[in-house]
Design an enzyme around this catalytic site. Structure first.
Site, PDB file in Angstrom:
ATOM      1  N   SER A   1     -10.170  -0.514   7.065  1.00 17.11           N
ATOM      2  CA  SER A   1      -9.671   0.014   5.631  1.00 17.11           C
ATOM      3  C   SER A   1      -8.532  -1.782   5.036  1.00 17.11           C
ATOM      4  CB  SER A   1      -8.575   0.626   5.571  1.00 17.11           C
ATOM      5  OG  SER A   1      -9.180   1.662   5.265  1.00 17.11           O
TER       6      SER A   1
ATOM      7  N   LYS B   1       0.740  -0.854   0.444  1.00 22.80           N
ATOM      8  CA  LYS B   1       0.206   0.116   0.026  1.00 22.80           C
ATOM      9  C   LYS B   1       0.505   1.070   0.062  1.00 22.80           C
ATOM     10  CE  LYS B   1      -3.707   2.135   2.774  1.00 22.80           C
ATOM     11  NZ  LYS B   1      -4.874   2.109   3.799  1.00 22.80           N
TER      12      LYS B   1
ATOM     13  N   SER C   1      -9.417   1.761   2.473  1.00 24.79           N
ATOM     14  CA  SER C   1      -8.786   2.651   2.108  1.00 24.79           C
ATOM     15  C   SER C   1      -7.825   1.923   1.020  1.00 24.79           C
ATOM     16  CB  SER C   1      -8.206   3.185   2.888  1.00 24.79           C
ATOM     17  OG  SER C   1      -6.987   2.865   3.932  1.00 24.79           O
TER      18      SER C   1
HETATM   19  N1  GLN Z   1     -13.139   4.243   6.412  1.00 24.58           N
HETATM   20  C1  GLN Z   1     -12.581   4.257   7.394  1.00 24.58           C
HETATM   21  C2  GLN Z   1     -12.206   5.697   7.155  1.00 24.58           C
HETATM   22  O1  GLN Z   1     -12.546   6.628   6.311  1.00 24.58           O
HETATM   23  C3  GLN Z   1     -11.400   3.747   7.926  1.00 24.58           C
HETATM   24  C4  GLN Z   1     -10.211   4.633   6.646  1.00 24.58           C
HETATM   25  C5  GLN Z   1      -8.693   3.314   7.415  1.00 24.58           C
HETATM   26  O2  GLN Z   1      -9.063   2.257   7.760  1.00 24.58           O
HETATM   27  N2  GLN Z   1      -7.467   4.050   7.259  1.00 24.58           N
HETATM   28  O3  GLN Z   1     -11.707   6.208   8.162  1.00 24.58           O
END
Ligand code: GLN
Length: 477
Positions: free
Chosen positions: A174, A75, A150
């Site tokens: 994420s 990532k 994400s």
């Molecule tokens: N979807 C969550 C957010 O937008 C989680 C993001 C993450 O885990 N990096 O904050």
């Protein structure tokens, strides 16, 4: 090749069924052909060179290291020395990392081949991969849909066989949510298991790096390869590896908790049906199940959307274009420089969170919002502890819906935030959790297994048994 998993690929390499160069070349060809936009940067030259070295080693019958020759995607919020790391933001579009993240050092030692850096929501804020400065990733099961976020690029890359496994980061879901949307396995370890050194921070008290893989066993292998206690991350804890042969044993007398009343939330019928089937299957397997009160999941969501932006606003304060980051260079004075660099360098969602975060930490509101959220966080931890007195793990769907259409929720942040309802509580309490596919078609649905703090062994054992029972293979063509 039936399964694109670490041990199968290793066997193939060692038995000379295919060469490492063929394998790596095939990954790159697929990436280019599929056009899913799952990678921001590719390391084609270095990867093929490394593959050639592995082939020479195999030809001269030398023993391979544990991950030697395995193609991996990382990532793009994890630093690889000398390579660009963007966090999918214009702010870091041309930023070159000056050191290796701890997890990279560990994978490098074991001989993994880095294929490139995967796309993500900008600074890992998002649930659909649509906030990326480099454009959205397409879901390999249906290219009109999002891959989740994400870590959407990592999940899509694993599902589409663009790599054997990938690393993602999970602050509120994420790793697990995109894994669920793309039909792969995504594992978030307990907070503190894996060093965050070299991970671009979103919310430091919640972030954790973990694997996205094609099997539960692979998640265990990667977990064992990356966990470590690290003096550069003082929150890391004792590096207890999991015992992989014991993961494959039966579940014994384990009791599995499942939430009552979760169906009051607005979730898709197909998710409810899938989950009801799992509960029936468990009964059929002779596994004891027990209803637990998980009604605090909506409180966890509210707490998350206070703590996470608060920490993000603090972590992102350093990006002003002066030491590094986007700099427009035509400002009249310092204030104008800050304003233009941050205005043009950050996207809309990042700015929204900086504003929320700054607000909840501001004088006069900190007590009402941030401090209250921290108190409720303690309460949530306590309620999980109580639950784990009666059950060994909790299962529930990973997401309230299957992968939604591109731009369906993009302009409706609150609906987007609701998509995190089943995943965030785990981060708030620092627990380990895994998402594995419970339905593969027409669209994948993820099942989440949550365990007690530091109880990765148990989570992986249960997930392995469920996976064997469901017998899903990665069938994206
Ligand atoms: N979807 C969550 C957010 O937008 C989680 C993001 C993450 O885990 N990096 O904050």
């Amino acid at each position: 090749m039936e399964e694109f998993t670490i041990n199968i690929i290793k066997e193939g390499l060692e038995d000379k069924e295919f060469s490492c160069q063929e394998l790596v070349q095939e990954c790159f060809s697929n990436i280019e052909k599929d056009k899913l936009n799952d990678f921001i940067t590719l390391f084609k030259k270095q990867a093929l060179q490394q593959a050639q070295d592995v082939d020479e080693k195999i030809a001269s019958n030398q023993k391979l290291n544990s991950l030697e020759g395995i193609p991996v995607a990382i990532k793009d919020n994890i630093l690889i020395k000398g390579e660009r790391v963007t966090a999918a933001s214009r702010m870091l579009e041309n930023y070159i990392a000056s050191y290796d993240a701890k997890v990279i050092e560990k994978l490098r030692d074991k001989g993994a081949i880095f294929l490139g850096k995967t796309n993500l929501d900008e600074f890992a804020m998002g649930t659909s991969n649509e906030t990326s400065y480099f454009g959205p990733v397409l879901n390999p099961h249906d290219e009109t849909r999002v891959p989740g976020g994400s870590s959407g690029g990592s999940a899509a890359a694993v599902a589409a066989r663009h790599c054997v496994f990938a690393l993602g980061s999970d602050t509120g879901g994420s790793i697990r949510q995109p894994a669920a949307f793309c039909g792969v396995v995504g594992f978030k370890p307990s907070y503190g298991r894996v060093s965050r050194y070299g991970l671009i921070a979103l919310s430091s008290s919640l972030d954790q790096i973990g694997p996205l893989t094609n099997s539960v066993e692979d998640s265990a292998i990667v977990f064992n390869s990356i966990l470590d206690q690290d003096q550069n991350d003082m929150t890391t804890i004792k590096p207890d590896k999991v015992n992989i042969s014991r993961i494959k044993e039966g579940m014994g007398n384990k009791v599995i908790g499942f939430p009552k009343n979760y169906y009051k939330l607005s979730i898709d019928q197909e998710i409810k049906d899938g989950f009801e089937n799992v509960l029936q299957e468990l009964k059929g397997m002779g596994i004891k199940t027990k209803e637990v009160d998980f009604s605090f999941m909506d409180e966890a969501l509210a707490v998350y959307y206070i703590i996470q932006p608060a920490e993000a606003s603090t972590n992102l304060a350093r990006y002003d274009g002066i030491r590094y980051g986007f700099n427009k260079r035509d400002a009249q004075d310092l204030l104008e420089s800050y304003l233009t660099n941050r205005d043009l360098g950050f996207g809309k969602e990042v700015k929204r969170r900086i504003m929320i975060g700054t607000y909840v930490l501001s004088e006069g509101y900190k007590d009402a919002y941030y401090n209250t959220a921290k108190r409720v966080q303690q309460d949530i931890k306590f309620r999980f502890q109580k639950m784990f007195k009666n059950v060994d793990a909790i299962i529930l769907p990973t997401t309230p819906s299957t992968a939604f259409k591109l731009s369906e929720k993009f302009n409706d942040p609150l609906t987007m935030y609701l998509a995190d309802i089943f995943t965030v509580a785990v981060n708030i309490a620092g627990l380990p959790a895994i998402s594995l596919p419970m339905v593969k078609k027409p669209l994948p649905i993820g099942l989440q297994v949550i365990g007690n703090f530091m109880d990765e062994q148990n989570v992986l054992n249960i997930a392995y048994n469920l996976e064997q029972n469901f017998k899903f293979i990665n069938d994206v063509e």
